[in-house]
Design an enzyme around this catalytic site. Structure first.
Site, PDB file in Angstrom:
ATOM      1  N   SER A 178      -5.640 -41.344  29.148  1.00  0.00           N
ATOM      2  CA  SER A 178      -6.082 -41.780  30.481  1.00  0.00           C
ATOM      3  C   SER A 178      -7.062 -42.941  30.474  1.00  0.00           C
ATOM      4  O   SER A 178      -7.467 -43.391  31.554  1.00  0.00           O
ATOM      5  CB  SER A 178      -6.686 -40.594  31.239  1.00  0.00           C
ATOM      6  N   LYS A 230      -6.186 -45.773  32.680  1.00  0.00           N
ATOM      7  CA  LYS A 230      -6.551 -45.872  34.099  1.00  0.00           C
ATOM      8  C   LYS A 230      -7.624 -46.932  34.361  1.00  0.00           C
ATOM      9  O   LYS A 230      -7.826 -47.333  35.515  1.00  0.00           O
ATOM     10  CB  LYS A 230      -7.004 -44.500  34.612  1.00  0.00           C
ATOM     11  N   SER A 238      -9.859 -38.034  36.732  1.00  0.00           N
ATOM     12  CA  SER A 238      -8.710 -38.628  36.036  1.00  0.00           C
ATOM     13  C   SER A 238      -7.397 -38.240  36.709  1.00  0.00           C
ATOM     14  O   SER A 238      -6.422 -37.875  36.053  1.00  0.00           O
ATOM     15  CB  SER A 238      -8.700 -38.219  34.557  1.00  0.00           C
TER      16      SER A 238
END
Length: 298
Positions: A71, A74, A132
Site C-alpha cells: 500500500s 497509495k 489504507s
C-alpha cells in the site's frame, strides 16, 4: 561486519577509546565527529534514507532492487489526485457497489465506505492514507481517470501514475494497480519511493493528511442525512512513537512483507526514507526508527 561476543567486546572497546579520546580532546577539538555514528543494521530487505532538504543520500541497502510495494503505492495514488488541474477537494464522489465488492473479493484493507454515500475528495484522501482504504483508492481512480467505462477510467488513472513516476525519474518503478494489490507488475525501490514521497510532501494537503493520527469523516447518505463515520486511525505507528514524525505511509502484503515510507523533522532538518520487505509491523517501525536516528546523527 563483526559478529558474536568478540565483536561486541571489540565494539565496546572501540567505543570506550573513542569516548576517552573525545573527552581528552574536548577542550581543543570539541566532541567526536558526527560522521562517526555506526551504520545501523535493519531486518528489511531494502532501505534508503536521504536528507530531504539537500537530497543527500544518507543510507542505502539494496536501494535500487525492485520489490513489491504493497500500500505504499497509495502515495502515488494521492500524488496523482493532488496533481489534477483545478482540483476541488470538496467535490463529492458517490460510493459505488463495485468499490465494496472489490474489497470483499480481495480481502483488502478498507475505509468502510458505504455504498450510495457522497464522500468528498478530501475525505477520500484521508480514507486512502490513514486506514489504507482500497475502496477509497478505487473511488479516486474512478473519479480522476478518463473514459466511458469504469475499467477504462481505472486504466487511465494507472497510466497517470506511471507517467508521473517517469517524470519524477523513478526509473525502477511500475504500477499496475491504484492501491498496491497488483497483478504481478507493481513494483518500486526504496530510492524511488523516497523520491516520490519527497515530491508528494511538497503538497500542503498531502502533508496535512499523512501526519494526521485520526480523522472522522461526515458523509452524506442517499437520503441526504449526515453520517458520522467511525474514526479512521493512521496505520503509521511512528506518528505516536517517534518524536517529529510527519508521515508517510505503511504497506504490507504476502509478497511485499512489511513496508514503510517515513519522514520526520527535528531542529529544522527533515529526514525521509523507505524500508521494504521488513519482517513484521513492529520490525518495520524499529527499522525506520534506527534509520531516522542515524539520519539525524549524520
Amino acid at each position: 561486519m563483526i559478529t558474536g561476543i568478540k565483536g561486541t567486546r571489540f565494539r565496546r572497546a572501540a567505543a570506550v577509546t573513542v569516548t576517552t579520546g573525545a573527552v581528552l580532546a574536548a577542550g581543543a577539538f570539541g566532541a567526536a565527529p558526527a560522521g562517526a555514528v555506526t551504520t545501523p543494521t535493519i531486518a528489511a530487505a531494502g532501505g534508503y534514507v536521504m536528507n530531504n532538504g539537500t537530497a543527500k543520500t544518507l543510507y542505502t541497502k539494496a536501494a535500487d532492487t525492485k520489490r513489491s510495494t504493497g500500500s505504499t503505492t497509495k502515495i502515488m495514488t494521492a500524488k496523482v489526485v493532488l496533481s489534477q488541474p483545478n482540483l476541488n477537494l470538496d467535490a463529492k464522489v458517490t460510493i459505488q457497489k463495485a468499490y465494496s465488492d472489490y474489497i470483499v473479493a480481495n480481502t483488502a484493507s478498507s475505509a468502510h465506505l458505504i455504498v450510495g454515500d457522497k464522500v468528498t475528495v478530501r475525505q477520500l484522501l484521508y480514507g486512502l492514507m490513514l486506514p489504507s482504504g482500497c475502496d477509497a483508492a478505487y473511488a479516486l481512480a474512478d473519479k480522476f481517470g478518463s473514459g466511458t467505462t469504469r475499467d477504462a477510467r481505472v486504466k487511465s488513472f494507472i497510466g497517470k501514475m506511471n507517467s508521473t513516476a517517469k517524470s519524477l525519474g523513478m526509473t525502477n518503478t511500475k504500477f499496475d494497480s491504484f492501491d498496491g494489490i497488483g497483478n504481478g507488475n507493481n513494483y518500486s525501490t526504496p530510492r524511488d519511493l523516497t523520491k516520490l514521497a519527497s515530491s508528494a510532501m511538497k503538497s500542503t494537503t498531502f502533508k496535512t493528511v499523512v501526519k494526521t493520527k485520526s480523522y472522522t469523516a461526515k458523509t452524506v447518505t442517499k437520503t441526504g442525512s449526515i453520517r458520522t463515520m467511525a474514526a479512521w486511525t493512521n496505520t503509521n505507528t511512528l506518528l505516536s512513537s517517534y518524536s517529529g514524525t510527519i508521515g508517510v505511509k505503511t504497506g504490507s502484503g504476502p509478497e511485499a512483507k512489511y513496508c514503510l515510507v517515513f519522514a520526520a523533522t527535528r531542529n529544522g532538518k527533515t529526514i525521509i526514507g523507505t524500508v521494504l520487505a521488513s519482517t513484521s509491523i513492529t520490525q518495520r517501525a524499529t527499522d525506520a526508527t534506527k534509520l531516522l536516528n542515524y539520519g539525524f546523527a549524520k
